[in-house]
Design a protein around this motif. Structure first.
Motif, PDB file in Angstrom:
ATOM      1  N   ASN A   1       0.815  -1.212   0.000  1.00 23.27           N
ATOM      2  CA  ASN A   1       0.000   0.000   0.000  1.00 23.27           C
ATOM      3  C   ASN A   1       0.854   1.270   0.000  1.00 23.27           C
ATOM      4  O   ASN A   1       0.647   2.174   0.810  1.00 23.27           O
ATOM      5  N   ILE A   2       1.824   1.304  -0.910  1.00 19.97           N
ATOM      6  CA  ILE A   2       2.650   2.494  -1.097  1.00 19.97           C
ATOM      7  C   ILE A   2       2.720   2.808  -2.583  1.00 19.97           C
ATOM      8  O   ILE A   2       2.342   1.984  -3.416  1.00 19.97           O
ATOM      9  N   ALA A   3       3.201   3.987  -2.895  1.00 17.47           N
ATOM     10  CA  ALA A   3       3.361   4.385  -4.295  1.00 17.47           C
ATOM     11  C   ALA A   3       4.504   3.600  -4.930  1.00 17.47           C
ATOM     12  O   ALA A   3       5.510   3.322  -4.268  1.00 17.47           O
ATOM     13  N   PRO A   4       4.385   3.245  -6.213  1.00 16.62           N
ATOM     14  CA  PRO A   4       5.484   2.548  -6.887  1.00 16.62           C
ATOM     15  C   PRO A   4       6.795   3.332  -6.854  1.00 16.62           C
ATOM     16  O   PRO A   4       7.873   2.744  -6.796  1.00 16.62           O
ATOM     17  N   ALA A   5       6.718   4.653  -6.849  1.00 20.80           N
ATOM     18  CA  ALA A   5       7.938   5.468  -6.779  1.00 20.80           C
ATOM     19  C   ALA A   5       8.671   5.249  -5.457  1.00 20.80           C
ATOM     20  O   ALA A   5       9.904   5.179  -5.422  1.00 20.80           O
ATOM     21  N   LEU A   6       7.927   5.114  -4.365  1.00 24.52           N
ATOM     22  CA  LEU A   6       8.552   4.864  -3.061  1.00 24.52           C
ATOM     23  C   LEU A   6       9.148   3.462  -3.014  1.00 24.52           C
ATOM     24  O   LEU A   6      10.258   3.271  -2.514  1.00 24.52           O
ATOM     25  N   ALA A   7       8.433   2.493  -3.557  1.00 25.80           N
ATOM     26  CA  ALA A   7       8.962   1.123  -3.595  1.00 25.80           C
ATOM     27  C   ALA A   7      10.263   1.076  -4.388  1.00 25.80           C
ATOM     28  O   ALA A   7      11.252   0.472  -3.960  1.00 25.80           O
ATOM     29  N   ALA A   8      10.277   1.737  -5.546  1.00 23.57           N
ATOM     30  CA  ALA A   8      11.476   1.751  -6.386  1.00 23.57           C
ATOM     31  C   ALA A   8      12.641   2.434  -5.672  1.00 23.57           C
ATOM     32  O   ALA A   8      13.776   1.964  -5.742  1.00 23.57           O
ATOM     33  N   GLU A   9      12.369   3.525  -4.991  1.00 23.53           N
ATOM     34  CA  GLU A   9      13.435   4.258  -4.301  1.00 23.53           C
ATOM     35  C   GLU A   9      14.034   3.437  -3.157  1.00 23.53           C
ATOM     36  O   GLU A   9      15.249   3.390  -2.983  1.00 23.53           O
ATOM     37  N   ILE A  10      13.192   2.770  -2.388  1.00 24.22           N
ATOM     38  CA  ILE A  10      13.694   1.939  -1.284  1.00 24.22           C
ATOM     39  C   ILE A  10      14.508   0.775  -1.832  1.00 24.22           C
ATOM     40  O   ILE A  10      15.572   0.456  -1.308  1.00 24.22           O
TER      41      ILE A  10
END
Length: 161
Positions: free
Chosen positions: A92-101
């Protein structure tokens, strides 16, 4: 291309838009809740070690996002670690946050140390006796945990008094 989906062919306005999406995802309500929960999950780990390139290993080791998945009881065997949209949806997070992590976890640290060695024995006259070689960093998983814990903490917005 890496697990994060990042590549070198993003420039100009595309890069500016992407960095804006990452910044919005981090500072948004869902992102802040995720990072706070992630910090607690990282602190609760019995062994402070993080892996790269997958969410979870058969031995029970996790990447940064995988730590929270284990804490939440998510079955990560059904998730493709290379599919950032599916990972983002599961957490339940934005794909941009997942990619950055994922990028920070997998590629934010250089995994090699340069060590100089001296070669003994007969050599050709043009060869050097001292050479620099790459060796894997010792205790890389522990260093990754510390680095990612600091990264998470640095992106949690503190409430103003």
């Amino acid at each position: 291309m890496s697990r994060s989906g990042y590549s070198d062919d993003c420039d100009g306005w595309a890069l500016i838009r992407w960095r804006g999406a990452v910044n919005s995802a981090i500072k948004g309500e869902r992102g802040q809740a995720f990072l706070s929960e992630l910090a607690a999950a990282l602190d609760a780990m019995p062994e402070k070690r993080l892996i790269a390139d997958e969410l979870e290993t058969a031995d029970g080791d996790f990447c940064t996002i995988g730590v929270l998945g284990a804490a939440r009881g998510i079955d990560m065997s059904k998730l493709d670690p290379d599919d950032r949209e599916a990972v983002a949806e599961a957490f339940n997070i934005a794909p941009a946050l997942a990619a950055e992590i994922v990028f920070e976890n997998d590629e934010g640290m250089y995994p090699w140390d340069f060590v100089e060695i001296e070669i003994c024995g007969p050599m050709r006259p043009w060869d050097r006796r001292v050479k620099s070689v790459c060796v894997p960093k010792a205790r890389q998983e522990e260093a990754r945990w510390h680095r990612m814990r600091q990264w998470v903490e640095s992106h949690i917005v503190k409430a103003k008094a």
